[in-house]
Design an enzyme around this catalytic site. Sequence first.
Site, PDB file in Angstrom:
ATOM      1  CG  ASN A   3      -1.661   1.273   1.434  1.00  0.00           C
ATOM      2  OD1 ASN A   3      -1.840   2.037   0.488  1.00  0.00           O
ATOM      3  ND2 ASN A   3      -2.117   1.522   2.659  1.00  0.00           N
ATOM      4  CE  LYS A   5       0.482   3.543   4.953  1.00  0.00           C
ATOM      5  NZ  LYS A   5       0.164   3.646   6.350  1.00  0.00           N
ATOM      6  CG  HIS A  89      -5.687   1.652   5.157  1.00  0.00           C
ATOM      7  ND1 HIS A  89      -5.262   2.624   6.034  1.00  0.00           N
ATOM      8  CD2 HIS A  89      -4.645   0.816   4.986  1.00  0.00           C
ATOM      9  CE1 HIS A  89      -3.999   2.384   6.368  1.00  0.00           C
ATOM     10  NE2 HIS A  89      -3.600   1.292   5.743  1.00  0.00           N
ATOM     11  CD  GLU A  91      -2.999   5.433   6.736  1.00  0.00           C
ATOM     12  OE1 GLU A  91      -2.970   5.533   5.501  1.00  0.00           O
ATOM     13  OE2 GLU A  91      -2.079   4.904   7.401  1.00  0.00           O
ATOM     14  CD  GLU A 160      -3.317  -2.795   7.299  1.00  0.00           C
ATOM     15  OE1 GLU A 160      -2.171  -2.913   6.887  1.00  0.00           O
ATOM     16  OE2 GLU A 160      -4.034  -1.818   7.032  1.00  0.00           O
ATOM     17  N   GLY A 166       2.456   1.953  10.548  1.00  0.00           N
ATOM     18  CA  GLY A 166       3.381   3.076  10.380  1.00  0.00           C
ATOM     19  C   GLY A 166       4.103   3.469  11.650  1.00  0.00           C
ATOM     20  CB  SER A 201       5.381  -2.067  11.806  1.00  0.00           C
ATOM     21  OG  SER A 201       4.927  -0.748  12.048  1.00  0.00           O
TER      22      SER A 201
END
Length: 236
Positions: A3, A5, A89, A91, A160, A166, A201
């Site tokens: 991904n 991003k 996701h 985010e 996730e 991240g 991560s």
Amino acid sequence: MGNWKMNGSLQTNQALLGELRELYDRTCGSDLVVCVPAPYLAQTQQLLDGTPITWGGQDVSAHDKGAYTGEVSAAMLSEFGSRWALVGHSERRTLHGETDQVVADKALAALRGGLTPVVCVGESLQERDQGQVAEVIERQLKPVLALGDEAIARLVIAYEPVWAIGTGRSATPEQAREVHALIRKLVGDAGKNVPLLYGGSVKPDNAGELFAMDNIDGALVGGASLVATEFYAIAN
Ligand code: PEP
């Protein structure tokens, strides 16, 4: 599955995808996918068409067409050769207010458009600390599972944990294994072959111990997917 991003440029994408093409060897036994920003789908298609590496979008509209400024439909992703669409996701959930129902609507739109939705779920650190992991995963998946057996069989699900995305702090293999076992149970017989990816991560030095766990079939990789050698090392 990488991904990217909101990262990349025509120039850096060309270098990254060129390097991946050279590195990727099917004998590593992993499928390799990149989820790129929508404006770079045409470039990605041009550079990856005819290679074993596939690509997709990082989001998809719940609607097929119309007055939805800024959105990208499943048909548009498909027209540029995409096979996949990330949905839900963390985010998107936290920064764009996507609810569990919107995520399910997006998964359905992806399926209607012939894409495989990669449904992302995961708890926050506060939810983990309060012992709510199972409750959160069940709540997030509920409207997706309500799409029915035929839809379930065509999903990919990515676990996730939000606190691992991240941050450089991956879930331990045991923490990931526990949640993957729960998801495998929730998808039932219809989802017995659904690939379950772990994300948060993932790096070359922790991928092996995560992949050794039952029901961890692959990874959704953010930061490390931007460096061809790291992404390939994870796949390998
Ligand atoms: C992600 O973006 O889905 C992700 C898991 O990011 P990272 O690998 O950088 O934690």
